[in-house]
Design an enzyme around this catalytic site. Structure first.
Site, PDB file in Angstrom:
ATOM      1  N   VAL A 124       0.715  -1.240  -0.001  1.00 60.98           N
ATOM      2  CA  VAL A 124      -0.049  -0.024  -0.070  1.00 60.98           C
ATOM      3  C   VAL A 124       0.796   1.082   0.055  1.00 60.98           C
ATOM      4  O   VAL A 124       0.234   2.360  -0.188  1.00 60.98           O
ATOM      5  CB  VAL A 124      -0.996   0.015   1.205  1.00 60.98           C
ATOM      6  CG1 VAL A 124      -1.935  -1.252   1.138  1.00 60.98           C
ATOM      7  CG2 VAL A 124      -0.279   0.164   2.315  1.00 60.98           C
ATOM      8  N   TYR A 173       4.118   6.032  16.069  1.00 59.14           N
ATOM      9  CA  TYR A 173       2.973   5.154  15.863  1.00 59.14           C
ATOM     10  C   TYR A 173       1.643   5.909  16.126  1.00 59.14           C
ATOM     11  O   TYR A 173       0.592   6.005  15.593  1.00 59.14           O
ATOM     12  CB  TYR A 173       2.992   4.014  16.359  1.00 59.14           C
ATOM     13  CG  TYR A 173       1.790   3.110  16.308  1.00 59.14           C
ATOM     14  CD1 TYR A 173       1.676   2.362  15.213  1.00 59.14           C
ATOM     15  CD2 TYR A 173       0.989   2.955  17.409  1.00 59.14           C
ATOM     16  CE1 TYR A 173       0.453   1.760  14.863  1.00 59.14           C
ATOM     17  CE2 TYR A 173      -0.138   2.041  17.213  1.00 59.14           C
ATOM     18  CZ  TYR A 173      -0.524   1.298  15.965  1.00 59.14           C
ATOM     19  OH  TYR A 173      -1.413   0.765  15.890  1.00 59.14           O
ATOM     20  N   GLU A 211      -0.531 -10.415  15.027  1.00 55.71           N
ATOM     21  CA  GLU A 211       0.785 -10.326  14.816  1.00 55.71           C
ATOM     22  C   GLU A 211       1.801  -9.218  15.073  1.00 55.71           C
ATOM     23  O   GLU A 211       2.732  -8.579  14.858  1.00 55.71           O
ATOM     24  CB  GLU A 211       1.237 -10.908  13.344  1.00 55.71           C
ATOM     25  CG  GLU A 211       1.002 -12.291  13.271  1.00 55.71           C
ATOM     26  CD  GLU A 211       1.232 -12.945  11.589  1.00 55.71           C
ATOM     27  OE1 GLU A 211       1.722 -12.195  10.628  1.00 55.71           O
ATOM     28  OE2 GLU A 211       0.514 -13.818  11.121  1.00 55.71           O
TER      29      GLU A 211
HETATM   30  P1  NDP Z   1      -0.925  -7.700  11.992  1.00 53.85           P
HETATM   31  O1  NDP Z   1       0.296  -7.612  11.844  1.00 53.85           O
HETATM   32  O2  NDP Z   1      -1.677  -9.106  12.370  1.00 53.85           O
HETATM   33  O3  NDP Z   1      -1.711  -7.306  10.383  1.00 53.85           O
HETATM   34  C1  NDP Z   1      -1.179  -6.202   9.718  1.00 53.85           C
HETATM   35  C2  NDP Z   1      -1.738  -6.408   8.295  1.00 53.85           C
HETATM   36  O4  NDP Z   1      -1.159  -4.967   7.507  1.00 53.85           O
HETATM   37  C3  NDP Z   1      -1.046  -7.759   7.689  1.00 53.85           C
HETATM   38  O5  NDP Z   1      -2.117  -8.386   6.719  1.00 53.85           O
HETATM   39  C4  NDP Z   1      -0.184  -6.973   6.677  1.00 53.85           C
HETATM   40  O6  NDP Z   1       0.107  -7.685   5.465  1.00 53.85           O
HETATM   41  C5  NDP Z   1      -0.672  -5.616   6.429  1.00 53.85           C
HETATM   42  N1  NDP Z   1       0.272  -4.735   5.753  1.00 53.85           N
HETATM   43  C6  NDP Z   1       1.286  -4.138   6.756  1.00 53.85           C
HETATM   44  N2  NDP Z   1       1.971  -3.139   5.762  1.00 53.85           N
HETATM   45  C7  NDP Z   1       1.549  -3.503   4.590  1.00 53.85           C
HETATM   46  C8  NDP Z   1       1.732  -2.795   3.418  1.00 53.85           C
HETATM   47  N3  NDP Z   1       2.732  -2.086   2.967  1.00 53.85           N
HETATM   48  N4  NDP Z   1       1.226  -3.069   2.250  1.00 53.85           N
HETATM   49  C9  NDP Z   1       0.098  -3.883   2.486  1.00 53.85           C
HETATM   50  N5  NDP Z   1      -0.397  -4.471   3.512  1.00 53.85           N
HETATM   51  C10 NDP Z   1       0.516  -4.016   4.700  1.00 53.85           C
HETATM   52  O7  NDP Z   1      -1.625  -6.697  12.769  1.00 53.85           O
HETATM   53  P2  NDP Z   1      -3.241  -6.225  13.125  1.00 53.85           P
HETATM   54  O8  NDP Z   1      -4.132  -7.165  12.499  1.00 53.85           O
HETATM   55  O9  NDP Z   1      -3.372  -6.145  14.456  1.00 53.85           O
HETATM   56  O10 NDP Z   1      -3.183  -4.790  12.447  1.00 53.85           O
HETATM   57  C11 NDP Z   1      -4.246  -4.415  11.552  1.00 53.85           C
HETATM   58  C12 NDP Z   1      -4.668  -2.938  11.984  1.00 53.85           C
HETATM   59  O11 NDP Z   1      -5.221  -2.616  13.293  1.00 53.85           O
HETATM   60  C13 NDP Z   1      -3.359  -1.964  11.732  1.00 53.85           C
HETATM   61  O12 NDP Z   1      -3.595  -0.686  11.232  1.00 53.85           O
HETATM   62  C14 NDP Z   1      -2.970  -1.709  13.167  1.00 53.85           C
HETATM   63  O13 NDP Z   1      -2.324  -0.381  13.530  1.00 53.85           O
HETATM   64  C15 NDP Z   1      -4.334  -1.711  13.920  1.00 53.85           C
HETATM   65  N6  NDP Z   1      -4.554  -1.904  15.132  1.00 53.85           N
HETATM   66  C16 NDP Z   1      -3.976  -3.011  15.717  1.00 53.85           C
HETATM   67  C17 NDP Z   1      -3.988  -2.958  17.287  1.00 53.85           C
HETATM   68  C18 NDP Z   1      -3.447  -4.249  17.971  1.00 53.85           C
HETATM   69  O14 NDP Z   1      -3.370  -4.102  19.358  1.00 53.85           O
HETATM   70  N7  NDP Z   1      -3.082  -5.384  17.485  1.00 53.85           N
HETATM   71  C19 NDP Z   1      -4.637  -2.205  17.977  1.00 53.85           C
HETATM   72  C20 NDP Z   1      -5.199  -0.931  17.425  1.00 53.85           C
HETATM   73  C21 NDP Z   1      -5.065  -0.850  16.029  1.00 53.85           C
HETATM   74  P3  NDP Z   1       1.469  -8.195   4.726  1.00 53.85           P
HETATM   75  O15 NDP Z   1       2.369  -7.981   5.571  1.00 53.85           O
HETATM   76  O16 NDP Z   1       1.416  -9.384   3.966  1.00 53.85           O
HETATM   77  O17 NDP Z   1       1.646  -7.107   3.749  1.00 53.85           O
HETATM   78  C1  8X3 Z   2      -2.316  -0.825  18.656  1.00 53.04           C
HETATM   79  C2  8X3 Z   2      -2.569  -0.537  20.268  1.00 53.04           C
HETATM   80  O1  8X3 Z   2      -1.602   0.135  22.464  1.00 53.04           O
HETATM   81  O2  8X3 Z   2      -0.371  -1.287  21.389  1.00 53.04           O
HETATM   82  O3  8X3 Z   2      -2.809   0.312  18.138  1.00 53.04           O
HETATM   83  O4  8X3 Z   2      -0.794   0.854  20.262  1.00 53.04           O
HETATM   84  S1  8X3 Z   2      -1.427  -0.078  21.120  1.00 53.04           S
END
Ligand code: NDP
Ligand code: 8X3
Length: 256
Positions: free
Chosen positions: A65, A157, A193
């Site tokens: 992306v 972040y 992850e």
């Molecule tokens: P994961 O690491 O499990 O998933 C992240 C996803 O983002 C993967 O599918 C990865 O796919 C994709 N991604 C990362 N970089 C790129 C890129 N450059 N191009 C395309 N795809 C990309 O983490 P989460 O599911 O937890 O995260 C998803 C969202 O939720 C994020 O925006 C994160 O900031 C947000 N979030 C997460 C929290 C948490 O505690 N886990 C809390 C609050 C928000 P691939 O590597 O195959 O490209």
């Molecule tokens: C992901 C949640 O608190 O690790 O956005 O930043 S935290």
């Protein structure tokens, strides 16, 4: 509840965590799914599983992306039925590192800013004009509690997620008078992850983030995304902050 049957949903970051769980949740409601992430093999496996289990049409696109040229080329080349999207879930995102700002790794900053802010903007800029032209659409951005509260060493972040919050608000303002909806779903601690990526593969450090507490699951967040998407057309859930019961703020986690 509004039926989503046969609607086209695009999910970024569908290869893992929240994005993957959203794909499963939408598939269960009979949507068509356009799945985006860099790890194409994971997308292919997920696409096959969803088609086998729910009989839905799926299409996986291996894309970074951060690469605007690649995104535009690959999305413009999509077969016609995939050119009109009803719901865009801007989920792809990551954190890298946990450092004092003045000691931070600049490459980590670039990766977070380019993915969490610029990637989200590129996808939005691509799909939203088509939604406006059709008079139908919904953008659901995955923000974070980190966009509401900055925590020590979270600096960049948290800044990217505060930007997502501002962008969601700005997009909603700019779409006023159209039928296109904008929601921001902002989770707290979710076990995915995410921390492994943040700590560059250090699994012990990643596991400690979720130790002795009960975090959200990716499926918990997907349910909230689905709730936003299935409201009647005149209802727009603008912002949903969803925390584990054992969390009361970005820094306040109860551990047993
Ligand atoms: P994961 O690491 O499990 O998933 C992240 C996803 O983002 C993967 O599918 C990865 O796919 C994709 N991604 C990362 N970089 C790129 C890129 N450059 N191009 C395309 N795809 C990309 O983490 P989460 O599911 O937890 O995260 C998803 C969202 O939720 C994020 O925006 C994160 O900031 C947000 N979030 C997460 C929290 C948490 O505690 N886990 C809390 C609050 C928000 P691939 O590597 O195959 O490209
Ligand atoms: C992901 C949640 O608190 O690790 O956005 O930043 S935290």
């Amino acid at each position: 509840m509004t039926s989503l049957h046969n609607q086209v949903v695009v999910i970024t970051g569908a290869s893992s965590g929240i994005g993957r769980a959203c794909a499963q949740a939408f598939a269960a409601l009979g949507t068509k799914l356009l799945l985006l992430a860099r790890r194409q093999e994971r997308l292919n496996t997920l696409a096959r599983e969803l088609t086998a289990e729910f009989g839905v049409e799926t299409y996986g696109v291996g894309v970074d992306v951060r690469d605007r040229t690649q995104i535009e080329a690959q999305l413009n080349a999509l077969p016609a039925p995939w050119q009109q999207v009803d719901i865009l879930v801007n989920n792809a995102g990551l954190s890298r590192g946990l450092d004092k700002l003045y000691e931070g790794n600049i490459q980590d900053w670039e990766e977070m800013i380019d993915t969490n802010i610029k990637g989200l903007l590129y996808l939005t800029r691509f799909w939203v004009p088509r939604m406006v032209a059709r008079g139908q659409g919904h953008v659901i951005n995955i923000g974070s509690v980190a966009g509401h509260q900055t925590y020590p060493k979270g600096n960049v972040y948290c800044g990217t997620k505060a930007a997502v919050r501002a962008i969601s608000e700005g997009l909603k303002q700019d779409l006023l008078g159209t039928s296109v909806r904008v929601s921001s779903v902002d989770p707290g601690l979710v076990e995915t992850e995410f921390s492994e990526v943040r700590f560059h593969g250090d699994q012990a450090r990643a596991q400690a983030v979720y130790a002795d507490t009960i975090p959200l699951t990716a499926a918990d967040v997907a349910e909230v995304v689905l709730f936003c998407a299935t409201r009647p057309p005149h209802v727009n859930l603008s912002e949903v902050l969803v925390l584990p019961t054992a969390q009361a703020g970005a820094m306040l986690v109860h551990r047993q």
